[in-house]
Design a protein around this motif. Structure first.
Motif, PDB file in Angstrom:
ATOM      1  N   GLY A  84      32.865 -67.101  -2.013  1.00  0.00           N
ATOM      2  CA  GLY A  84      33.308 -67.246  -0.627  1.00  0.00           C
ATOM      3  C   GLY A  84      33.920 -65.975  -0.062  1.00  0.00           C
ATOM      4  N   LYS A  85      34.591 -65.170  -0.894  1.00  0.00           N
ATOM      5  CA  LYS A  85      35.219 -63.946  -0.396  1.00  0.00           C
ATOM      6  C   LYS A  85      34.179 -62.955   0.115  1.00  0.00           C
ATOM      7  N   ILE A  86      33.104 -62.804  -0.648  1.00  0.00           N
ATOM      8  CA  ILE A  86      32.060 -61.869  -0.216  1.00  0.00           C
ATOM      9  C   ILE A  86      31.428 -62.351   1.082  1.00  0.00           C
ATOM     10  N   ALA A  87      31.174 -63.656   1.162  1.00  0.00           N
ATOM     11  CA  ALA A  87      30.601 -64.197   2.393  1.00  0.00           C
ATOM     12  C   ALA A  87      31.533 -63.971   3.568  1.00  0.00           C
ATOM     13  N   GLN A  88      32.843 -64.141   3.353  1.00  0.00           N
ATOM     14  CA  GLN A  88      33.809 -63.942   4.429  1.00  0.00           C
ATOM     15  C   GLN A  88      33.839 -62.488   4.886  1.00  0.00           C
ATOM     16  N   VAL A  89      33.765 -61.553   3.926  1.00  0.00           N
ATOM     17  CA  VAL A  89      33.748 -60.126   4.283  1.00  0.00           C
ATOM     18  C   VAL A  89      32.524 -59.805   5.136  1.00  0.00           C
ATOM     19  N   LEU A  90      31.376 -60.345   4.745  1.00  0.00           N
ATOM     20  CA  LEU A  90      30.139 -60.040   5.466  1.00  0.00           C
ATOM     21  C   LEU A  90      30.137 -60.625   6.873  1.00  0.00           C
ATOM     22  N   LYS A  91      30.875 -61.741   7.103  1.00  0.00           N
ATOM     23  CA  LYS A  91      30.884 -62.370   8.426  1.00  0.00           C
ATOM     24  C   LYS A  91      32.023 -61.858   9.318  1.00  0.00           C
ATOM     25  N   THR A  92      33.061 -61.266   8.723  1.00  0.00           N
ATOM     26  CA  THR A  92      34.244 -60.847   9.492  1.00  0.00           C
ATOM     27  C   THR A  92      33.939 -59.617  10.341  1.00  0.00           C
ATOM     28  N   GLN A  93      34.406 -59.638  11.578  1.00  0.00           N
ATOM     29  CA  GLN A  93      34.310 -58.476  12.465  1.00  0.00           C
ATOM     30  C   GLN A  93      35.657 -57.746  12.424  1.00  0.00           C
ATOM     31  N   PHE A  94      35.730 -56.671  11.668  1.00  0.00           N
ATOM     32  CA  PHE A  94      36.978 -55.933  11.462  1.00  0.00           C
ATOM     33  C   PHE A  94      37.312 -55.085  12.679  1.00  0.00           C
ATOM     34  N   GLU A  95      38.669 -54.924  12.887  1.00  0.00           N
ATOM     35  CA  GLU A  95      39.127 -54.193  14.076  1.00  0.00           C
ATOM     36  C   GLU A  95      39.428 -52.728  13.777  1.00  0.00           C
ATOM     37  N   ASP A  96      39.799 -52.391  12.551  1.00  0.00           N
ATOM     38  CA  ASP A  96      40.073 -50.993  12.236  1.00  0.00           C
ATOM     39  C   ASP A  96      39.705 -50.718  10.795  1.00  0.00           C
ATOM     40  N   SER A  97      39.632 -49.433  10.444  1.00  0.00           N
ATOM     41  CA  SER A  97      39.210 -48.991   9.121  1.00  0.00           C
ATOM     42  C   SER A  97      40.218 -49.385   8.043  1.00  0.00           C
ATOM     43  N   ALA A  98      41.497 -49.390   8.400  1.00  0.00           N
ATOM     44  CA  ALA A  98      42.510 -49.720   7.404  1.00  0.00           C
ATOM     45  C   ALA A  98      42.346 -51.144   6.904  1.00  0.00           C
ATOM     46  N   GLN A  99      42.024 -52.034   7.817  1.00  0.00           N
ATOM     47  CA  GLN A  99      41.804 -53.432   7.426  1.00  0.00           C
ATOM     48  C   GLN A  99      40.613 -53.537   6.465  1.00  0.00           C
ATOM     49  N   TYR A 174      14.423 -44.485  -8.882  1.00  0.00           N
ATOM     50  CA  TYR A 174      13.890 -45.848  -8.900  1.00  0.00           C
ATOM     51  C   TYR A 174      14.633 -46.695  -9.930  1.00  0.00           C
ATOM     52  N   TYR A 175      14.829 -47.958  -9.554  1.00  0.00           N
ATOM     53  CA  TYR A 175      15.490 -48.908 -10.439  1.00  0.00           C
ATOM     54  C   TYR A 175      14.664 -50.199 -10.499  1.00  0.00           C
ATOM     55  N   MET A 176      14.739 -50.870 -11.645  1.00  0.00           N
ATOM     56  CA  MET A 176      14.262 -52.249 -11.738  1.00  0.00           C
ATOM     57  C   MET A 176      15.361 -53.125 -11.151  1.00  0.00           C
ATOM     58  N   SER A 177      15.073 -53.757 -10.001  1.00  0.00           N
ATOM     59  CA  SER A 177      16.131 -54.374  -9.198  1.00  0.00           C
ATOM     60  C   SER A 177      15.860 -55.843  -8.954  1.00  0.00           C
ATOM     61  N   LEU A 178      16.940 -56.643  -9.024  1.00  0.00           N
ATOM     62  CA  LEU A 178      16.899 -58.046  -8.620  1.00  0.00           C
ATOM     63  C   LEU A 178      17.337 -58.116  -7.161  1.00  0.00           C
ATOM     64  N   ILE A 179      16.548 -58.763  -6.337  1.00  0.00           N
ATOM     65  CA  ILE A 179      16.789 -58.795  -4.888  1.00  0.00           C
ATOM     66  C   ILE A 179      16.876 -60.247  -4.447  1.00  0.00           C
ATOM     67  N   ARG A 180      17.869 -60.532  -3.604  1.00  0.00           N
ATOM     68  CA  ARG A 180      18.055 -61.892  -3.114  1.00  0.00           C
ATOM     69  C   ARG A 180      18.752 -61.857  -1.769  1.00  0.00           C
ATOM     70  N   ALA A 181      18.286 -62.688  -0.847  1.00  0.00           N
ATOM     71  CA  ALA A 181      18.930 -62.799   0.462  1.00  0.00           C
ATOM     72  C   ALA A 181      20.183 -63.668   0.331  1.00  0.00           C
ATOM     73  N   LEU A 182      21.314 -63.213   0.921  1.00  0.00           N
ATOM     74  CA  LEU A 182      22.564 -63.968   0.926  1.00  0.00           C
ATOM     75  C   LEU A 182      22.681 -64.713   2.249  1.00  0.00           C
ATOM     76  N   ARG A 183      22.914 -66.016   2.181  1.00  0.00           N
ATOM     77  CA  ARG A 183      23.024 -66.846   3.386  1.00  0.00           C
ATOM     78  C   ARG A 183      24.243 -67.751   3.267  1.00  0.00           C
ATOM     79  N   ASP A 184      24.767 -68.127   4.457  1.00  0.00           N
ATOM     80  CA  ASP A 184      25.877 -69.063   4.434  1.00  0.00           C
ATOM     81  C   ASP A 184      25.371 -70.492   4.376  1.00  0.00           C
ATOM     82  N   LYS A 185      26.278 -71.458   4.494  1.00  0.00           N
ATOM     83  CA  LYS A 185      25.868 -72.853   4.367  1.00  0.00           C
ATOM     84  C   LYS A 185      24.943 -73.281   5.492  1.00  0.00           C
ATOM     85  N   GLN A 186      25.001 -72.592   6.633  1.00  0.00           N
ATOM     86  CA  GLN A 186      24.097 -72.907   7.756  1.00  0.00           C
ATOM     87  C   GLN A 186      22.793 -72.121   7.670  1.00  0.00           C
TER      88      GLN A 186
END
Length: 596
Positions: A84-99, A174-186
């Motif tokens: 949930g923390k990563i999802a919250q970071v990705l959705k949050t609109q931050f106001e300044d760099s310090a935050q 080049y890397y051998m990479s695992l790729i996955r789309a991150l989505r919220d509950k909606q």
């Protein structure tokens, strides 16, 4: 007993010295040679089979180690997806760099995974949040990144995981990479997760392999040890051979350095979609059998000595036969060039002498057959010439087709102008029918055009005979799609009218039915006319099956059946059913051909 008699006859025509040499070669030399070659081959095959089994075991070990690392990546991807923390970071609109900086400091889950799993080189989340700062973990998804194959594949697979060989724009490799789309509950897109494997850790899996090895992901090379060019060249062929995943397949190839075996397996990583990991291993036969080369060389030397001795003995043994065999060959060569003047006999009463006598008799028979065939061919060509002359005379007396078409068109226009629309229509159909029959070729035509010609013919007959004649065409298929030889249907319709309805008292009807049955076209033409007697029907059926019977009125039916079988094959053709005074049904079975 027959073989013993032949041997005795053969011996009676040989010298004792040659008999002894022959016995030596057959009883001693040849068995020793066969045993030597067989033992050498078995020894080499045993070593090669042991090496192949070892390679299969190694490939399975590589697969297991890869799967262990893949499971780690899958577990990390699952944890990040539900965090949930990563999802919250990705959705949050931050106001300044310090935050943002403080948020990054508090978010330690990615760093923890990198610290605990040395196989993972980096974890990156590509996102569209413009307020986030780029670092090694959160990366802005530029337009170039969004257009990349791996990014588009992640979006297309919803939240399913996929493996790619991906170029990392930060570390420039080049890397051998695992790729996955991150989505919220909606199901809203938060970003695309990329877990890059450390190439060095993957290299260690195959580093100590004794044979050239290659690992690919989705057809792209992840890592190799040794010379991978032969493996990559054979990759497509190996994929064709493998009909089932998670099984080992091998092929043997030859190149400038000698023969080699390639072992191949592939598998789909767990919890992933549309990803294919392939493992190839190449083994040179020369390197496999290196320890047995001394034994092989010794065996080969012994075999060569035996071959040399046996060659000398064979030359001595076969000298008496070679001259006569060469003589037979020279005489037969003269025959092959058309010169039948060969000598009447050769020396010796053995099988070679008998064979030459048979050859002489065969040559005489061939000469006689050629003379007879030449005479028959001259007669046949003379007959063809006379037929051509008759055809030319017949063609010379025919009306110019263009004059005929123009005349019919003038009659049609005249009838149309006088209000005779029915007559004008009949003349138009007659003109089309004549043009089609005069201009027909051996090229296939559409079934629709053949049905159109049948309808034109029946319309004309309907115009001639009025209410006495009726017809119906039952078409259950798309006739424009299918093609057939021209003039297969019209002669049968004409037969139905002429032999079935024309002499019948009262009204008559012709029904043409077209349907698909058992992947074939089935065309049935029926009439309720006079029918055919049982004796006459049996004659016609025997004629359709190839029996030579004097035919007059039914020769067209036989020719149509022969055309169908010659062009389409013996499984297709015509069948006829009839009951006297009730009617006749002719059925044509053709393949469904959709090209003209």
């Amino acid at each position: 007993m027959r073989i013993i008699k032949k041997i005795l006859t053969f011996n009676r025509n040989m010298k004792v010295k040659k008999q002894l040499i022959g016995i030596y070669v057959i009883v001693i030399l040849i068995p020793i040679l066969i045993i030597g070659v067989q033992l050498t081959t078995l020894m080499c095959n045993m070593v090669v089979d042991r090496a192949i089994n070892e390679a299969c075991v190694n490939i399975e070990r590589i697969k297991e180690r890869l799967n262990e690392k893949i499971k780690i990546a899958n577990s990390v991807a699952e944890s990040i997806y539900v965090d949930g923390k990563i999802a919250q970071v990705l959705k949050t609109q931050f106001e300044d760099s310090a935050q943002i900086v403080n948020t990054y400091k508090d978010l330690t889950i990615i760093s923890t995974y990198l610290m605990h799993y040395e196989e993972i080189s980096s974890i990156r989340i590509y996102n569209d949040n413009l307020t986030l700062l780029n670092n090694s973990q959160f990366v802005r998804a530029t337009e170039d990144i969004k257009r990349s194959d791996w990014y588009q594949a992640a979006l297309a697979r919803d939240s399913q995981m996929e493996w790619h060989l991906k170029y990392d724009e930060i570390r420039k490799q080049y890397y051998m990479s695992l790729i996955r789309a991150l989505r919220d509950k909606q199901k809203n897109l938060l970003g695309v997760l990329v877990i890059n494997f450390d190439p060095e850790k993957i290299n260690r899996i195959i580093k100590d392999e004794p044979y050239d090895t290659m690992i690919t992901i989705n057809g792209q090379v992840v890592t190799t040890s040794g010379n991978s060019d032969p493996l990559y060249e054979q990759l497509d062929h190996l994929r064709e051979l493998q009909v089932e995943q998670n099984k080992n397949y091998k092929i043997k190839v030859s190149n400038d350095t000698g023969a080699e075996y390639i072992i191949f397996t592939s598998f789909t990583p767990a919890k992933t979609f549309n990803s294919q990991v392939e493992i190839c291993m190449s083994m040179s036969v020369n390197s496999i059998t290196g320890e047995t080369l001394k034994i092989v060389r010794t065996s080969l030397a012994m075999i060569m000595i035996s071959l040399g001795l046996s060659g000398i003995l064979i030359l001595i043994f076969s000298k008496g036969f070679s001259n006569r065999i060469i003589l037979v060959r020279k005489e037969m060569h003269k025959v092959s060039l058309g010169d039948f003047n060969i000598r009447k006999s050769i020396e010796g009463n053995d099988e070679i002498g008998e064979l030459y006598e048979d050859i002489c008799q065969t040559v005489e028979s061939v000469k006689q057959l050629i003379e007879e065939n030449y005479s028959a061919k001259v007669q046949k060509e003379e007959l063809k010439r006379k037929q051509k002359e008759m055809q030319f005379e017949m063609l010379s007396s025919q009306i110019n087709p263009h004059f005929l078409y123009n005349t019919l068109e003038t009659i049609r226009m005249k009838a149309y102008c006088n209000g005779e629309t029915e007559l004008a229509g009949v003349v138009k159909k007659l003109s089309k029918l004549l043009r089609r029959n005069l201009e027909v070729s051996d090229r296939s035509v559409s079934l629709a055009s053949e049905l159109e010609m049948i309808e034109a013919y029946l319309t004309i007959q309907k115009f001639r005979f009025g209410e006495r004649i009726s017809y119906h065409i039952e078409n259950e298929i798309e006739s424009e799609k299918y093609y057939l030889l021209p003039l297969l249907l019209q002669p049968i319709v004409e037969n139905a009218f002429i032999h079935g309805l024309e002499a019948k008292q009262g009204s008559g009807k012709i029904v043409c039915s077209i349907k698909e049955q058992n992947h074939c076209l089935k065309i049935a033409i029926s009439d309720n006319g006079l029918g055919i007697s049982k004796e006459r029907l049996q004659q016609i059926q025997r004629s359709l099956h190839g029996e030579q019977i004097e035919e007059r009125n039914r020769v067209g039916l036989k020719n149509i059946n022969e055309r169908i079988k010659l062009y389409y094959g013996d499984m297709y053709g015509i069948t006829i059913e009839s009951i006297e005074d009730q009617g006749t049904t002719v059925t044509i079975v053709l393949p469904k051909m959709q090209e003209g």
